[in-house]
Write a protein that holds these residues in place. Structure first.
Motif, mmCIF file in Angstrom:
data_model
loop_
_atom_site.group_PDB
_atom_site.id
_atom_site.type_symbol
_atom_site.label_atom_id
_atom_site.label_comp_id
_atom_site.label_asym_id
_atom_site.label_seq_id
_atom_site.Cartn_x
_atom_site.Cartn_y
_atom_site.Cartn_z
ATOM 1 N N ALA A 110 0.832 -1.202 0.000
ATOM 2 C CA ALA A 110 0.000 0.000 0.000
ATOM 3 C C ALA A 110 0.866 1.252 0.000
ATOM 4 N N LEU A 111 1.981 1.208 0.735
ATOM 5 C CA LEU A 111 2.895 2.359 0.787
ATOM 6 C C LEU A 111 3.452 2.660 -0.597
ATOM 7 N N VAL A 112 3.984 1.592 -1.261
ATOM 8 C CA VAL A 112 4.555 1.786 -2.598
ATOM 9 C C VAL A 112 3.467 2.241 -3.571
ATOM 10 N N GLY A 113 2.285 1.588 -3.481
ATOM 11 C CA GLY A 113 1.200 1.926 -4.406
ATOM 12 C C GLY A 113 0.725 3.356 -4.227
ATOM 13 N N ALA A 114 0.604 3.809 -2.971
ATOM 14 C CA ALA A 114 0.123 5.166 -2.729
ATOM 15 C C ALA A 114 1.111 6.183 -3.287
ATOM 16 N N TYR A 164 3.221 5.687 -5.745
ATOM 17 C CA TYR A 164 3.206 5.612 -7.209
ATOM 18 C C TYR A 164 1.976 6.307 -7.789
ATOM 19 N N VAL A 165 0.790 6.065 -7.160
ATOM 20 C CA VAL A 165 -0.449 6.607 -7.719
ATOM 21 C C VAL A 165 -0.479 8.126 -7.570
ATOM 22 N N ALA A 166 -0.053 8.628 -6.404
ATOM 23 C CA ALA A 166 -0.173 10.060 -6.157
ATOM 24 C C ALA A 166 1.011 10.853 -6.694
ATOM 25 N N PHE A 167 2.037 10.175 -7.215
ATOM 26 C CA PHE A 167 3.236 10.871 -7.667
ATOM 27 C C PHE A 167 2.921 11.712 -8.904
ATOM 28 N N ASN A 168 3.405 12.947 -8.911
ATOM 29 C CA ASN A 168 3.141 13.842 -10.033
ATOM 30 C C ASN A 168 4.166 13.592 -11.128
ATOM 31 N N LYS A 169 3.711 12.953 -12.244
ATOM 32 C CA LYS A 169 4.668 12.562 -13.282
ATOM 33 C C LYS A 169 4.942 13.693 -14.266
ATOM 34 N N LYS A 170 4.329 14.851 -14.065
ATOM 35 C CA LYS A 170 4.477 16.007 -14.970
ATOM 36 C C LYS A 170 3.863 15.744 -16.355
ATOM 37 N N VAL A 188 -6.995 3.356 3.308
ATOM 38 C CA VAL A 188 -7.175 4.805 3.259
ATOM 39 C C VAL A 188 -6.010 5.458 2.530
ATOM 40 N N SER A 189 -4.787 4.898 2.640
ATOM 41 C CA SER A 189 -3.666 5.547 1.947
ATOM 42 C C SER A 189 -3.816 5.395 0.439
ATOM 43 N N VAL A 190 -4.167 4.180 -0.022
ATOM 44 C CA VAL A 190 -4.341 3.997 -1.467
ATOM 45 C C VAL A 190 -5.568 4.758 -1.966
ATOM 46 N N GLY A 191 -6.655 4.739 -1.179
ATOM 47 C CA GLY A 191 -7.868 5.427 -1.604
ATOM 48 C C GLY A 191 -7.657 6.921 -1.753
ATOM 49 N N LEU A 192 -6.990 7.527 -0.773
ATOM 50 C CA LEU A 192 -6.782 8.977 -0.859
ATOM 51 C C LEU A 192 -5.788 9.315 -1.960
ATOM 52 N N ALA A 193 -4.795 8.427 -2.202
ATOM 53 C CA ALA A 193 -3.877 8.662 -3.320
ATOM 54 C C ALA A 193 -4.645 8.641 -4.637
#
Lengths: 169, 102
Positions: free
Chosen positions: A157-161, A163-169, B75-80
Motif C-alpha cells: 500500500a505504501l509503494v502503491g500510494a 506511485y499513484v499520487a506521484f506527479n509525473k508532470k 485509506v492511503s491507497v484510496g486517498l492517493a
C-alpha cells in the motif's frame, strides 16, 4: 444502573452523534474533525472492554495517522469545498431507508441469538493481555502468518500510494 | 456489568451510519470517511466478542490489529487515488467520474 453503564451510555451517545455529524455535515474539514471525535469515542469503548492496547493503537494509528491523512486529502482537493452545491445525492432518502433497514435487520437477527445478553466474566487476576497478544502475533502456532501478510500488505500500500499520487508532470 | 447486547447494538448503529455515508455522499473523500466508520464498527464487534468469550484466546484482538493495518492500507491507497483523479479531472464528485460509464 451502575457507573460503568452510565459511562457507556454517555460515550455511546457521543460516538453516534459524532458519527451522524460525519455523514451529514456539509463542510468536509468539519466532517474530518467529527471523525476524530468518533474515533476517540470508540477508543474509550475499547478501554471499557479492558482492551487497553487496542485503545492506545486506536488513538495512535486512527487519530494520529488516518484522520490527519484525511485532513490532508481534504485540503489538497480544496477547490470543490467552496461550491454551494448539495453534499448528498438527490436520492439520499433511499440510502437512509436502506441504512435503517440494515440496522433493523441486524438488531432482529441479534435478538434471536442465545448469547445476546451475555455478561462478561471477571478477568483472572494478573491477566496480561498485551503479553499474550504479542505471543499470539509472533507464535508459529498462532497468527504469525496473518501478521506477516498484513505487513506485506502495508508495504504494498505504501509503494502503491506513492506511485499513484506521484506527479509525473 | 454491561451486557454484550449494548456493544453489539452500538456497533450495528455505527455500521448503519457509515453505510448511509457511503451511499449518499457525493464527495469521494466523504465516501472514504463512511468506510472508516464501518471498519470501526467491525472492530468494536471483534473486541467485544474477545472480552465476552474466552479471554485467554486472543483471536478478537489479533483480528482487530489486522483490521487496523487493512484500514491504513485502504485509506492511503484510496486517498492517493482521489488526489490523482483530482489532478487529472479537477473534481472529486463521484457522480462526475463517468469516463468509463457507457
Amino acid at each position: 444502573m451502575t457507573a460503568e453503564q452510565i459511562i457507556f451510555l454517555i460515550v455511546a451517545l457521543f460516538t453516534l452523534g459524532s458519527a451522524l455529524m460525519v455523514v451529514t455535515t456539509g463542510n468536509l474539514v468539519h466532517a474530518a474533525l467529527w471523525l476524530v471525535s468518533t474515533l476517540f469515542g470508540v477508543a474509550v469503548i475499547y478501554a471499557l472492554l479492558n482492551a487497553g492496547f487496542i485503545a492506545v493503537v486506536q488513538v495512535v494509528v486512527y487519530i494520529g495517522a488516518i484522520a490527519i491523512l484525511f485532513i490532508f486529502a481534504v485540503m489538497l482537493t480544496r477547490k470543490d469545498l467552496r461550491d454551494q452545491g448539495p453534499q448528498m445525492n438527490s436520492n439520499w432518502w433511499l440510502g437512509a431507508i436502506l441504512a435503517v433497514l440494515v440496522f433493523a435487520g441486524l438488531a432482529f437477527m441479534l435478538q434471536g441469538w442465545s448469547g445476546f445478553s451475555k455478561t462478561a466474566a471477571v478477568l483472572p487476576s494478573g491477566f496480561d493481555a498485551v503479553g499474550l497478544l504479542g505471543e499470539q502475533l509472533t507464535s508459529p502456532n498462532a497468527y504469525v502468518l496473518p501478521f506477516e501478510v498484513a505487513s506485506v500488505l502495508l508495504l504494498a500500500a505504501l509503494v502503491g500510494a506513492v506511485y499513484v499520487a506521484f506527479n509525473k508532470k | 456489568m454491561i451486557p454484550l447486547s449494548w456493544y453489539l447494538i452500538l456497533a450495528a448503529a455505527l455500521f448503519s451510519i457509515g453505510l448511509f455515508g457511503v451511499l449518499v455522499r457525493r464527495n469521494a473523500v466523504a465516501i472514504l470517511l463512511g468506510v472508516e466508520l464501518m471498519l470501526n464498527a467491525v472492530n468494536i464487534n471483534l473486541v467485544s466478542f474477545w472480552r465476552y468469550a474466552d479471554v485467554s484466546a486472543m483471536t478478537g484482538q489479533v483480528f482487530a490489529i489486522i483490521v487496523f493495518a487493512v484500514a491504513a492500507a485502504e485509506v492511503s491507497v484510496g486517498l492517493a487515488l482521489v488526489i490523482s483523479v483530482y489532478r487529472s479531472r479537477n473534481t472529486v464528485i463521484a457522480n462526475d467520474l463517468n469516463l468509463m460509464k457507457w
